[in-house]
Design an enzyme around this catalytic site. Structure first.
Site, PDB file in Angstrom:
ATOM      1  N   GLU A  70       0.856  -1.126  -0.182  1.00  0.00           N
ATOM      2  CA  GLU A  70      -0.050  -0.015   0.052  1.00  0.00           C
ATOM      3  C   GLU A  70       0.986   1.155   0.074  1.00  0.00           C
ATOM      4  O   GLU A  70       1.521   1.401   1.096  1.00  0.00           O
ATOM      5  CB  GLU A  70      -0.594   0.071   1.294  1.00  0.00           C
ATOM      6  CG  GLU A  70      -2.253  -0.472   1.295  1.00  0.00           C
ATOM      7  CD  GLU A  70      -2.857   0.087   2.437  1.00  0.00           C
ATOM      8  OE1 GLU A  70      -3.321   1.161   2.625  1.00  0.00           O
ATOM      9  OE2 GLU A  70      -3.030  -0.922   3.337  1.00  0.00           O
ATOM     10  N   ASP A 102      -6.448   8.252   9.853  1.00  0.00           N
ATOM     11  CA  ASP A 102      -5.178   7.811  10.438  1.00  0.00           C
ATOM     12  C   ASP A 102      -4.672   8.559  11.767  1.00  0.00           C
ATOM     13  O   ASP A 102      -5.170   9.769  12.168  1.00  0.00           O
ATOM     14  CB  ASP A 102      -4.139   8.495   9.361  1.00  0.00           C
ATOM     15  CG  ASP A 102      -4.042   7.469   8.107  1.00  0.00           C
ATOM     16  OD1 ASP A 102      -3.950   6.387   8.298  1.00  0.00           O
ATOM     17  OD2 ASP A 102      -4.244   8.046   7.032  1.00  0.00           O
TER      18      ASP A 102
END
Lengths: 395, 268
Positions: free
Chosen positions: B51, B62
């Protein structure tokens, strides 16, 4: 034309929608269903209206600014949201959402705040209803709005400083959303403006439109004239949406005033509608400040409540269809307007609100003879220290 | 590379009775030149694919480690363009199927069609867009599909049955199984959600399920790999890079960590 509700994708034409992590999507669906049910339920309205009348102090008055009208050569009326409990229109939204939180069986509330007015209004509603409350606030805003931080703490709320980014409203919204992704089973996020993923922009508009509905009764042509122009400041845009919405599509001129900060040409401002472009911020398609690669830019405004690089998606819809005019006012002009209203009318307005007043003062010649209504969205006690510091720095 | 390369990876891993190891790394960390070396080191240590994270200033999904990494990468000159260049070099040098991890606004800014073209030219197999639920996915998924790639969709512990069916029907190249409520970041405990998420998806489809969020240690990876077709480890690896003083030190730290994870995801 204005839309009663966004479409089944949560869109106001191309704006709005739900650009949110999957973890939150079921909660957004539940919120839409639960709010729609509550909003159709006379029992919910009875409960909310009783609190708005007895606890918040609605309807808020409309006051004709006698001396300032003479001075500016216009017929100026002030919709006194600054006289609502806690000192701003924000409480209209938080009372509704806190009641909804109770209906959804959740007992923890989170919120973001910039100027602290939404944080105080959320803390107040949670204290009243016995809910646990955590408010995220950028560290820069904690510094410039210290009075409101103390008020939230006295109301039993935990204020969590946000250090990411510039430590302002954008970062506080992001931090609140991150909390919500982890706690969505037990927690409701009381967002403070007509921003965020559907159903928030619609729900907050419905809870704030009471401002414009009251004004329609208070300026109905009998006791007071109909307004020719209605002016409000726009950060996320909840007070503007609240006063504009009932008038959208009528012959009343509607003017939203964004923060030009140090001046649009400096790039340091919060004027998403005037100087931004469409994209996605905080779950919603709307105008925002961004660079060529789609990175969201930091906003700047002297006013913490307007220091935000996005704006509610329904305002984006109004802008494109020219249902509302959007313009901007600099930091300096806003500070002058605080002093103007304080010295001529005995009212210290919030720095946010002062942007709208500054536009009226600046445009007084072109508005001559017209009836102008200003949404006096908040009181300025919270800003006094910041203004003292500014004056000291200048001397 | 294409969506097909991912499909082949998952079938090979099934045949080898193991999960695929798909590390996340922010592109452009610690700087654009050093970044490619870090991916190559991870491939040599056993990573099956990547990724590749496009650094973003407001990453809502995040936690603090990847937020800080994004800020640092942006400050070092990374961004969408740099990340696509890095992705291209990583695929060329490692031969590992890779997807980009991004947020929706940079994709909208470029336009979904141009974005898909650029990804395809870079050799990507697809994209993960963290703030793009299935409800808004169609224009993005179609553009990627036209270029032989796929849009990864999420299933979370909160996802309802109706939503899960929509995700599966959109035929993503794999389903990102969100192992923990909350944002990315290291946790103390192993996820208790992965087994049931995989079982719920399996009722409808054989689409691979890759577990991510909160998987940091070899033990956590082993536990996730027992049920999932792949495992994503992000913050734990990014943290090692953020803590390293030099690119060499970051490479060494990643080789050790990825090697341990690669051992852990074998089911035997």
């Amino acid at each position: 034309m204005r839309l009663d509700r966004p479409d089944n994708q949560g869109r106001f034409a191309e704006y709005g929608g739900q650009f949110a992590p999957e973890t939150l999507m079921p909660a957004l669906e539940e919120l839409e269903t639960e709010f729609a049910k509550a909003w159709d339920d006379p029992g919910f309205h009875n409960e909310l209206n009783k609190l708005l009348a007895d606890f918040v102090g609605r309807p808020t008055p409309v006051y004709r600014a006698e001396r300032l009208s003479d001075q500016l050569g216009i017929d100026l009326y002030l919709k006194r949201e600054d006289l609502a409990h806690t000192g701003a229109h924000k409480i209209n939204n938080t009372m509704g959402q806190a009641l909804l939180t109770k209906r959804m069986g959740k007992n923890r509330v989170i919120a973001e705040t910039g100027a602290g007015q939404h944080g105080v209004a959320t803390a107040t509603a949670c204290a009243l209803l016995g809910q646990e409350c955590v408010v995220y606030m950028g560290e820069k805003d904690i510094e410039r709005q210290a009075l409101n931080v103390q008020r939230m703490r006295m109301l039993g709320t935990e204020v969590r400083p946000v250090t990411s980014g510039a430590g302002t409203l954008k970062d506080a919204v992001s931090a609140a959303m991150r909390d919500w992704v982890a706690t969505v089973d037990t927690t409701h996020y009381i967002i403070g403006s007509v921003v965020g993923p559907h159903p928030f922009p619609w729900m907050v508009r419905e809870l704030q439109k009471v401002i414009g509905e009251e004004l329609q009764e208070q300026m109905d042509g009998s006791q007071r004239p109909h307004p020719d122009v209605i002016v409000a400041c726009v950060g996320g845009g909840s007070n503007a949406m609240g006063i504009f919405y009932p008038y959208v599509g009528s012959d009343v001129r509607l003017v939203g005033v964004e923060a030009a900060g140090y001046g649009l040409e400096t790039g340091e401002h919060g004027a998403s509608l005037v100087a931004g472009s469409p994209g996605v911020i905080h779950g919603s398609m709307t105008y925002l400040l961004q660079d060529v690669q789609g990175q969201i830019l930091e906003a700047h405004s002297i006013s913490a409540g307007l220091d935000y690089p996005g704006v509610g998606p329904e305002h984006a819809y109004f802008k494109d269809r020219q249902l509302v005019e959007y313009t901007s006012i600099t930091d300096e002009e806003a500070v002058e307007a605080v002093n103007l209203l304080a010295s001529v009318e005995g009212i210290i307005p919030a720095l946010e609100t002062a942007h709208a007043l500054a536009w009226i003062a600046k445009e007084a010649d072109s508005l001559r003879g017209q009836t102008v209504a200003l949404n006096l969205s908040g009181r300025g006690d919270k800003d006094v220290q910041q203004i003292i510091d500014l004056v000291d720095a200048d001397e | 590379m294409s969506r097909q390369a991912l499909a082949e990876l998952f079938s090979r891993c099934r045949a080898e009775n193991r999960a695929a190891l798909l590390p996340y790394m922010t592109a452009g960390l610690p700087d654009p030149e050093g970044s490619v070396r870090l991916f190559v080191a991870m491939a040599e240590a056993g990573a099956d694919g990547f990724e590749v994270g496009i650094p973003y200033a407001d990453p809502l999904m995040d936690g603090p480690v990847i937020q800080a990494a994004g800020d640092r990468a942006l400050a070092a000159g990374s961004g969408v363009e740099v990340a696509l260049d890095i992705l291209e070099q990583v695929v060329a040098e490692t031969g590992r199927p890779s997807v980009v991890m991004t947020y929706v606004n940079p994709v909208l800014r470029m336009g979904p069609e141009v974005f898909a073209q650029r990804l395809s030219q870079a050799g990507a197999s697809g994209a993960i867009i963290a703030d793009l639920p299935v409800d808004e996915a169609l224009p993005f998924a179609s553009a990627l599909d036209r270029h032989g790639m796929g849009l990864v969709l999420f299933v979370a512990p909160t996802t309802t049955e109706a939503r899960l069916e929509n995700v599966v029907q959109a035929s993503p190249p794999f389903v990102y199984g969100v192992a923990e409520l909350g944002v990315t970041g290291e946790r103390d405990m192993a996820s208790s959600h992965i087994g049931s998420l995989v079982a719920r998806v399996r009722k409808h489809s054989e689409v691979p399920v890759v577990a991510g969020v909160g998987i940091a240690t070899p033990d956590q990876a082993r536990s996730a790999a027992a049920a999932a077709d792949g495992v994503i480890v992000g913050s734990a690896l990014v943290r090692r890079v953020m803590e390293a003083d030099t690119v060499d030190a970051a490479e060494d730290a990643l080789r050790v960590a990825v090697g341990e994870l690669a051992d852990a995801i074998r089911r035997d």
